[in-house]
Design an enzyme around this catalytic site. Structure first.
Site, PDB file in Angstrom:
ATOM      1  N   THR A  33       0.851  -1.177   0.000  1.00 33.68           N
ATOM      2  CA  THR A  33       0.000   0.000   0.000  1.00 33.68           C
ATOM      3  C   THR A  33       0.893   1.235   0.000  1.00 33.68           C
ATOM      4  OG1 THR A  33      -1.902   1.036   1.085  1.00 33.68           O
ATOM      5  CG2 THR A  33      -0.290   0.015   2.535  1.00 33.68           C
ATOM      6  N   ASN A  34       0.349   2.409   0.282  1.00 33.74           N
ATOM      7  CA  ASN A  34       1.175   3.613   0.308  1.00 33.74           C
ATOM      8  C   ASN A  34       0.689   4.535   1.415  1.00 33.74           C
ATOM      9  OD1 ASN A  34      -0.840   5.587  -0.811  1.00 33.74           O
ATOM     10  ND2 ASN A  34      -0.775   4.143  -2.519  1.00 33.74           N
ATOM     11  N   LEU A  35       1.329   5.676   1.549  1.00 35.63           N
ATOM     12  CA  LEU A  35       1.111   6.534   2.712  1.00 35.63           C
ATOM     13  C   LEU A  35      -0.039   7.533   2.567  1.00 35.63           C
ATOM     14  CD1 LEU A  35       4.834   7.222   3.693  1.00 35.63           C
ATOM     15  CD2 LEU A  35       3.172   5.765   4.878  1.00 35.63           C
ATOM     16  N   ALA A 100      -4.506   7.694  -4.314  1.00 36.41           N
ATOM     17  CA  ALA A 100      -3.144   7.269  -4.631  1.00 36.41           C
ATOM     18  C   ALA A 100      -3.229   5.797  -5.015  1.00 36.41           C
ATOM     19  CB  ALA A 100      -2.232   7.479  -3.423  1.00 36.41           C
TER      20      ALA A 100
END
Ligand code: CTP
Ligand code: CA
Length: 225
Positions: A33-35, A100
């Site tokens: 995943t991402n931030l 995102a």
């Protein structure tokens, strides 16, 4: 109370928003995943609803409350977000893609939890590209295509990348920001890059920026006949 005094700039208009990160499974307990915190997208959904729009929010995995009056759909992966958004898009006049979205996902998802085999060898993961949701919406036939707003979170050469991205995706407006320093923060600073020029929105909290963005979108986007 502020909402009461906001001009209803998007009265009766239907707005579709994506927000948050996506989660790409590796096995039943792990993934990539991402931030992204989803805060900017949720603020935009909030601001659009406040401006009188009917808002649909397609959200990746985030723990944020649904803004009042907003219809929310939860998804996890980029593919699920794509599958949710594409059929919804033609019924919306505006599409604001803040999510995102993971660019890649593991090519295969292990059915069972991956285990160490005791040899010290590490697994290698083959990746495959995810569909580009915004580009796909921007390619819909004109009668079905919402007016599209993209976001570009860049770690360097922010404006240069954003300008190129707007043209590559064929969209009227892209919102540039400095990704790594703003993810998860309550404040942000944005530059709106559109055909007619560039508009800077100086650092402010995300709801203030969202309201300014909504006002700009209302000004720029033609009403659908
Ligand atoms: N986007 C999308 N689907 C994807 C990738 C991106 O809808 N699979 C959208 C994002 O929501 C954002 C815009 O496209 O509005 C730009 O995303 P970004 O990641 O900045 O651009 P990419 O085209 O993925 O290029 P790169 O990550 O290589 O900079
Ligand atoms: Ca990307």
């Amino acid at each position: 109370l502020i909402a009461f005094f906001q001009p209803k700039l998007l009265a009766g208009r239907r707005v579709l928003v994506t927000a948050g990160p996506t989660f790409e499974a590796l096995d039943p307990v792990r993934g990539l995943t991402n931030l992204s915190s989803g805060k900017m997208g949720f603020a935009i959904a909030h601001a659009a609803a406040e401006a009188g729009a009917q808002v649909t929010l397609v959200a990746g995995p985030v723990h944020l409350p649904t803004p009042r009056g907003v219809q929310r759909l939860n998804v996890r992966s980029a593919q699920q977000m794509f599958d949710a958004v594409l059929p919804l898009a033609p019924a919306h006049e505006l599409f604001i893609a803040t999510a995102a979205v993971a660019d890649w996902r593991p090519a295969a998802v292990a059915e069972q939890k991956l285990k160490k085999d005791g040899s010290g060898r590490v697994p290698a993961f083959e990746m495959t590209e995810n569909p580009d949701i915004l580009a796909a919406v921007a390619r819909l036939p004109e009668a079905q295509r919402p007016w599209c707003v993209g976001f570009a979170a860049e770690s360097e050469k922010v404006l240069e990348h954003a300008r190129a991205k707007r043209l590559r995706k064929g969209i009227p407006l892209i919102v540039a920001n400095h990704g790594p320093s703003t993810f998860g923060q309550d404040h942000n600073a944005l530059v709106l890059v559109h055909e007619g020029g560039e508009t800077e929105l100086p650092a402010a909290d995300k709801l203030t920026l969202a309201r300014q963005l909504v006002a700009e979108v209302a000004r720029l986007a033609p009403r659908r006949a």
